[in-house]
Every structure is written in C-alpha cells, then in structure tokens.
Enzyme design. Structure first.
Site, short mmCIF file in Angstrom:
data_model
loop_
_atom_site.label_atom_id
_atom_site.label_comp_id
_atom_site.label_asym_id
_atom_site.label_seq_id
_atom_site.Cartn_x
_atom_site.Cartn_y
_atom_site.Cartn_z
N LYS A 109 20.38 0.72 19.83
CA LYS A 109 20.59 1.41 18.55
C LYS A 109 19.25 1.64 17.90
CE LYS A 109 24.18 2.72 16.03
NZ LYS A 109 25.52 2.98 16.61
N GLY A 221 35.71 7.20 4.11
CA GLY A 221 34.59 7.87 4.79
C GLY A 221 35.04 9.26 5.21
N GLY A 223 32.80 11.64 6.63
CA GLY A 223 31.73 12.24 7.43
C GLY A 223 32.35 12.75 8.72
N ASN A 224 31.55 12.85 9.76
CA ASN A 224 32.04 13.38 11.04
C ASN A 224 33.28 12.65 11.52
OD1 ASN A 224 31.62 12.99 14.30
ND2 ASN A 224 31.38 15.08 13.62
N GLY A 226 35.49 10.30 9.97
CA GLY A 226 36.65 10.23 9.09
C GLY A 226 37.31 11.59 8.91
N1 GLU Z 1 26.74 6.26 17.24
C1 GLU Z 1 27.94 6.27 18.04
C2 GLU Z 1 28.51 4.86 18.14
O1 GLU Z 1 28.23 4.01 17.32
C3 GLU Z 1 27.77 6.97 19.37
C4 GLU Z 1 26.81 6.36 20.31
C5 GLU Z 1 26.52 7.20 21.56
O2 GLU Z 1 27.17 8.21 21.78
O3 GLU Z 1 25.63 6.78 22.29
O4 GLU Z 1 29.31 4.57 18.97
#
Ligand code: GLU
Length: 435
Positions: A109, A221, A223-224, A226
């Site tokens: 992350k 939420g 955003g994308n 929700g």
């Molecule tokens: N940010 C998204 C998650 O928390 C997607 C992560 C990804 O596609 O690598 O699952």
C-alpha cells in the site's frame, strides 16, 4: 461521519486479528512474526512546484507487506490523515485480501499526506509523477503493482504509469492497475470493488434468507465504491437506498433515493447534501438507521464500541478497508449482525486489478461480460470458503473465518518456500486445510 481514526491504531488492530487466527490455526509463532511487520517500508519526500511558483514538499510512503504469494499489490491513497501505521495496516489487509481471494499477489500500500482537493490538476500531476519517481526503484510488474485507493483515480494511474515507463525507457503497462481503458485498463475495473461487494451481499442474502427486492440499504461514503454499490443494488437488485453520506453530509429519504440523479447532483455540487427531496441526517444517524443492509464505504474505524449497539442492519458489507473495530465486531456478533469483512467484501477491486494485469501481460483484452463473470466466480468461491468455515466453527465471526482462510494459504506458501524453517505447526495435529 465520526472522526475516530486518530485514537484507534489500525495496525495494532490487524496485528491482534492475525494473532488470534495464528493461535486458532495452531501455527508456529514465526507466521505471526512475519505477518505482523511489513517486509519493507519506504518513506519518501516529494518536492512539488506549485502553480504560484512556490515549492511544497510532501511526504509519502510505500509499505511492502508480504510477497509470499506474488508481487506486492495495493493502492495509493492521497489523504491528509495518511500516516505510516495506517499504510502498514492497509498493506497487511492487502496481503490477507489477496490470500482469501486466491489471487497470486502479496500485499502492499502507498500513501501521500495531502488534501488532493486543494491541488490544481497540474499540481496533482506533478505530485503523482514525483511520488512514482521516488518509489520507482522498488516497483515493477513482477515486484510491486500499485492501483487507485481513496483520493486517487484512473487519471492519476495514467500519469504514474507514464512516468514509470519513462524511467524504464519502455512502456510497462502491467506496473499499475486501475488505468483508463485507453491505456491498458480493464473493462469493469472502475465498478469492480462495488460489483464484488454486491456479489458478496447477494450470497449473504441467499444464505440468510433475505430478499433483496425492496431490501433497505444505507451507504456511508459516496466515492467510487459507495456510489457504484448503491447504484448496482438499486438497478440490478431492486433495493431501496434509504440514506447515503459523504464527507460533506448525509441524506435520507424513507421512500428511497434516485442514485443516478444523486450521482449527477454530487458531480455538480461536490457533495450529496441538499439533494432535492431528501432530508439531511448526521453520520451517526445514518449508521443507526433501521435498514436491512449497511455498507460502510468510507474510511477506517467508523463502526466502534460507541455506535455498534445502535446498528439495526442485518448485514454490514464492508466496502471500505477497516471500517469496524474489534470491540464493535464483538457487539455486532452478539446482536447477530452478519458482517461481511473488508478482506472479502471489497476484494473485487484487486481481483479485477489482477485480471487487468493478466490482460496487460498477455496483450489480449477481454469484454466486460467476461470480466464480470470471472469476478463473480472468484467472489462466490471465496465467499463460500469463508462462510463454510464460519458455519462449521462456532468460535469465529466472518472476519475471523476470512483471516483463517487467508493465513492458512499464506502459511502454506511460506512453508513450501522454506521461510518457516522445519517447524510449521505448533501442534502437529493442526489441519491447515480447515476441512
Ligand atoms: N485500493 C483497492 C483496495 O484496497 C484496490 C487495490 C488494487 O487493485 O490493487 O483493495
């Protein structure tokens, strides 16, 4: 929305959950030791030239949690509350999520401390490019593959992929997922987290005898994740979306909100508030509404010991990462609320990221129906594995079951790699296959 994220440390929470599962699986302590620290955490500074000629230096992180099952994988968050422990927790959740889903990735992350809404498009582009240059030495389509998260989107991924390709001197489409379709993105990726969440809700509804037609829903939420989950539940399942909240406020209409119209309202005004025909409610009221399904799709630590007792939903489907604290989990379990945990319920995003990466690596692109069908198969399989274990064991909730499935997969991968030495199980009678 309650802002408790400061006092509650998500990384301590995830460590506690891993500890419980390692003990229940009777695995060697080495599994706990490996999974409770990222393999590598990089801190970077990113100087960005602002439009007024001044220079601002941003701080960013990339946590590479575990790569036993494949390249590190996980999004990049732009948010003013980003901190190293949060990024570490989010990277650990990615490891567990990919392991639950049987997607051949580890967990990673990234995050940058920034309020992206305050930046101009030019400043944002320079920040995206600067961040990716700073972490480029530890990225690559076989090493670590970022994607969007809170505060980033397809455009940000396009700039980042372009910058990385310049650094490598050739196009490397597979280094980042969640790209625009024109640049190697997958059809269905934009909707994938929400669609995956809806698939788990459908399975849970079947398993518990809840009829989705006219079922009532509250979504925290918009955003994308929700917004699209609300739209799919309304359009495809006939659910009534009673309430929706975002960082600007929350709204409620007992007859149901028109989600398509609400998405247009938000794109014009920047928030769901003052949507015609709806009345405004507080974030706490939204969580406590009488409804069948609650979808927390915002940030961590929203459902806590303070408000879990007021939740009336039968199913809580975690579109966000880490929205429920362990104390809240215990309160919800005692009240027979079925919580579909983040590592399962929001895993549709990374699953279609995996499909995108496969398409990039093979140079052959699938139609949207194929993406959605493959996603459904993966989500149903993972749901069944977790739900069966949850039903079989009387001592875990769905989150506990998901962690046990994930950690058993990870422990086996680490064992055959030789990372655990000769002794894997604390007790030789342990059956890691959970059968
Ligand atoms: N940010 C998204 C998650 O928390 C997607 C992560 C990804 O596609 O690598 O699952």
């Amino acid at each position: 929305m309650p802002s408790m994220s400061k006092e509650i440390n998500s990384f301590e929470i995830v460590k506690g959950l891993i500890d419980t599962s390692v003990k229940k699986l009777n695995l060697n302590r080495a599994v706990y030791d490996i999974l409770t620290e990222p393999q590598r955490v990089l801190t970077v500074t990113i100087p960005v030239q602002m439009d007024d000629g001044s220079l601002r230096v941003f701080t960013g992180y990339r946590s590479q949690h575990n790569n036993a099952l494949g390249p590190y994988k996980g999004g990049i968050r732009f948010h003013h509350e980003v901190n190293m422990d949060e990024v570490k927790a989010l990277s650990a959740w990615m490891t567990l999520k990919c392991a639950v889903m049987n997607v051949p990735y580890g967990g990673g992350k990234g995050g940058v401390i920034v309020n992206h809404k305050e930046l101009s498009p030019g400043e944002l582009e320079r920040l995206c490019r600067g961040y990716i240059r700073a972490i480029a030495p530890v990225l690559g389509s076989e090493i670590d593959v970022p994607a969007p998260d809170v505060g980033t989107n397809g455009q940000a991924m396009a700039w980042m992929m372009d910058e990385f390709s310049r650094y490598r001197n050739h196009n490397e489409f597979g280094v980042i997922t969640g790209k625009p379709v024109m640049l190697g993105g997958s059809l269905g990726r934009l909707e994938a987290t929400s669609r995956g969440c809806v698939f788990t809700i459908r399975e849970a509804a079947k398993a518990t005898g809840l009829k989705l037609k006219d079922a009532t829903v509250a979504v925290q939420g918009f955003g994308n994740v929700g917004a699209i989950a609300a739209r799919l539940l309304q359009q495809e399942d006939g659910c009534r979306i009673l309430a929706v909240g975002d960082s600007g406020g929350a709204i409620y209409n007992p007859r149901g909100l028109d989600i398509k119209a609400l998405e247009e309202h938000k794109s014009c005004t920047g928030s769901v508030k003052e949507f015609p025909g709806a009345r405004s409610v507080t974030g706490e009221e939204l969580l406590a509404l009488s409804c069948d399904i609650l979808v927390p799709a915002a940030l961590e630590n929203q459902i806590t010991a303070e408000n879990a007792g007021q939740i009336k939903a039968k199913i809580v489907a975690e579109g966000a990462n880490g929205p429920t604290t362990p104390e809240a989990d215990r309160i919800l379990a005692a009240r027979k609320v079925l919580v579909l945990p983040d590592v399962l319920a929001n895993a549709g995003g990374v699953t279609v990221s995996y499909f995108e990466w496969v398409q990039n690596n093979s140079g052959y692109y699938w139609c949207e129906d194929e993406v959605n069908q493959r996603l459904e198969r993966k989500m149903v399989e993972a749901f069944n594995e977790v739900f069966c274990l949850y039903q079989k064991r009387k001592d875990v909730d769905m989150r506990g079951a998901a962690y046990m499935v994930a950690i058993s997969h990870l422990a086996e991968a680490m064992r055959v790699r030789g990372w655990l030495g000769s002794q894997v199980y604390a007790d030789a009678k342990c059956d890691y296959k959970l059968a």
